[in-house]
Design a protein around this motif. Sequence first.
Motif, PDB file in Angstrom:
ATOM      1  N   GLY A 102       1.198   2.218  -7.589  1.00 22.96           N
ATOM      2  CA  GLY A 102       0.387   1.055  -7.734  1.00 22.96           C
ATOM      3  C   GLY A 102       1.214  -0.410  -7.835  1.00 22.96           C
ATOM      4  N   LYS A 103       2.559  -0.118  -8.064  1.00 22.79           N
ATOM      5  CA  LYS A 103       3.497  -1.211  -8.411  1.00 22.79           C
ATOM      6  C   LYS A 103       4.410  -1.013  -7.010  1.00 22.79           C
ATOM      7  CE  LYS A 103       3.096  -1.253 -13.257  1.00 22.79           C
ATOM      8  NZ  LYS A 103       4.094  -1.058 -14.610  1.00 22.79           N
ATOM      9  N   GLY A 104       4.541  -2.616  -6.683  1.00 18.35           N
ATOM     10  CA  GLY A 104       5.459  -2.749  -5.249  1.00 18.35           C
ATOM     11  C   GLY A 104       6.588  -3.536  -5.520  1.00 18.35           C
ATOM     12  N   SER A 105       7.626  -3.122  -4.658  1.00 19.65           N
ATOM     13  CA  SER A 105       8.707  -4.060  -4.427  1.00 19.65           C
ATOM     14  C   SER A 105       9.028  -4.156  -2.947  1.00 19.65           C
ATOM     15  CB  SER A 105       9.873  -3.681  -5.357  1.00 19.65           C
ATOM     16  OG  SER A 105      10.142  -2.415  -4.797  1.00 19.65           O
ATOM     17  N   ILE A 141       6.635  -0.377  13.156  1.00 18.87           N
ATOM     18  CA  ILE A 141       6.522   0.105  11.834  1.00 18.87           C
ATOM     19  C   ILE A 141       6.652   1.465  11.643  1.00 18.87           C
ATOM     20  CG2 ILE A 141       4.685   0.050  10.007  1.00 18.87           C
ATOM     21  CD1 ILE A 141       3.563  -2.405  11.272  1.00 18.87           C
ATOM     22  N   LEU A 142       7.151   2.159  10.550  1.00 15.06           N
ATOM     23  CA  LEU A 142       7.357   3.364  10.029  1.00 15.06           C
ATOM     24  C   LEU A 142       6.767   3.354   8.743  1.00 15.06           C
ATOM     25  CD1 LEU A 142       8.476   6.289  10.655  1.00 15.06           C
ATOM     26  CD2 LEU A 142      10.700   5.627   9.374  1.00 15.06           C
ATOM     27  N   GLN A 143       5.671   4.175   8.344  1.00 13.94           N
ATOM     28  CA  GLN A 143       5.159   4.208   7.119  1.00 13.94           C
ATOM     29  C   GLN A 143       5.005   5.693   6.580  1.00 13.94           C
ATOM     30  OE1 GLN A 143       1.881   1.860   6.494  1.00 13.94           O
ATOM     31  NE2 GLN A 143       0.998   3.177   4.760  1.00 13.94           N
ATOM     32  N   LEU A 144       5.638   5.924   5.166  1.00 12.14           N
ATOM     33  CA  LEU A 144       5.493   7.245   4.714  1.00 12.14           C
ATOM     34  C   LEU A 144       4.969   7.057   3.494  1.00 12.14           C
ATOM     35  CD1 LEU A 144       8.609   6.556   6.108  1.00 12.14           C
ATOM     36  CD2 LEU A 144       9.071   8.648   5.137  1.00 12.14           C
ATOM     37  N   GLU A 145       4.187   8.223   3.424  1.00  8.07           N
ATOM     38  CA  GLU A 145       3.051   8.409   2.195  1.00  8.07           C
ATOM     39  C   GLU A 145       3.267   9.772   1.577  1.00  8.07           C
ATOM     40  OE1 GLU A 145      -0.776   5.757   2.922  1.00  8.07           O
ATOM     41  OE2 GLU A 145      -0.107   6.788   4.654  1.00  8.07           O
ATOM     42  N   ASN A 146       3.214   9.653   0.535  1.00 10.13           N
ATOM     43  CA  ASN A 146       3.172  10.951  -0.395  1.00 10.13           C
ATOM     44  C   ASN A 146       2.044  10.670  -1.822  1.00 10.13           C
ATOM     45  OD1 ASN A 146       4.625  10.330  -2.763  1.00 10.13           O
ATOM     46  ND2 ASN A 146       6.212  11.635  -1.967  1.00 10.13           N
ATOM     47  N   ALA A 147       1.880  11.562  -2.441  1.00 15.34           N
ATOM     48  CA  ALA A 147       0.873  11.344  -3.622  1.00 15.34           C
ATOM     49  C   ALA A 147       1.391  10.245  -4.639  1.00 15.34           C
ATOM     50  CB  ALA A 147       0.940  12.579  -4.317  1.00 15.34           C
ATOM     51  N   LYS A 148       2.836  10.122  -4.528  1.00 14.61           N
ATOM     52  CA  LYS A 148       3.119   8.984  -5.711  1.00 14.61           C
ATOM     53  C   LYS A 148       3.663   7.699  -4.940  1.00 14.61           C
ATOM     54  CE  LYS A 148       4.717  12.134  -9.239  1.00 14.61           C
ATOM     55  NZ  LYS A 148       5.693  12.579 -10.033  1.00 14.61           N
TER      56      LYS A 148
END
Length: 188
Positions: free
Chosen positions: A50-53, A161-168
């Motif tokens: 939930g915290k971004g940079s 755009i290249l987007q990577l997602e996992n559980a965290k």
Amino acid sequence: MNLKQLSSVAALLLLAACAQPNLPQQNSWQAAEQVQDFSADGRLAVKVEGKGSYANFDWTYQNAVQTIDVNTPLGNTVGQLCQDSEGVLAVDSKGKVYQAETAEELSRQLLGFALPVQYLHIWADGKRVANAPYRLLPDGRLEQFNWTITRSTNSEGKPKILQLENAKLNVRLVFDEVNHEPAASDQT
């Protein structure tokens, strides 16, 4: 408006620009036999629990050596990552060098979580890592190494755009420019 407020506004604009719904999805992810040399630049956003940079990046992949410079919005380099067949090293803005055998090991050591830097150039090229388990989702996304990868391209077929997602984690690279350079063996 002071520099801190300007940075906050820039961060909000970047995050808003990154929140584009319904990206065109890639429908096939061929096995990577080899990846063309390239240089690219753009912006990246990382969201951890939930915290971004965010930051800007300059990225080159040439002769199987990958170098990524991470920059502030004003262009100052805050770190550099270099990976080749011998391993990976990172240099921070003060010149301190960190080394590891793999990018995942180094990112875990420095950031507390593993980033799949060693595969980014393959996924950005629209391919999957050969001889490794994978799954194609009905919407065209790729699942590999516990990451869900989404890729969209511009009108020239270059990565946008290249987007990577996992559980965290959620990692999003937005490419401003990508230039494919001839491989060293093609030059005379």
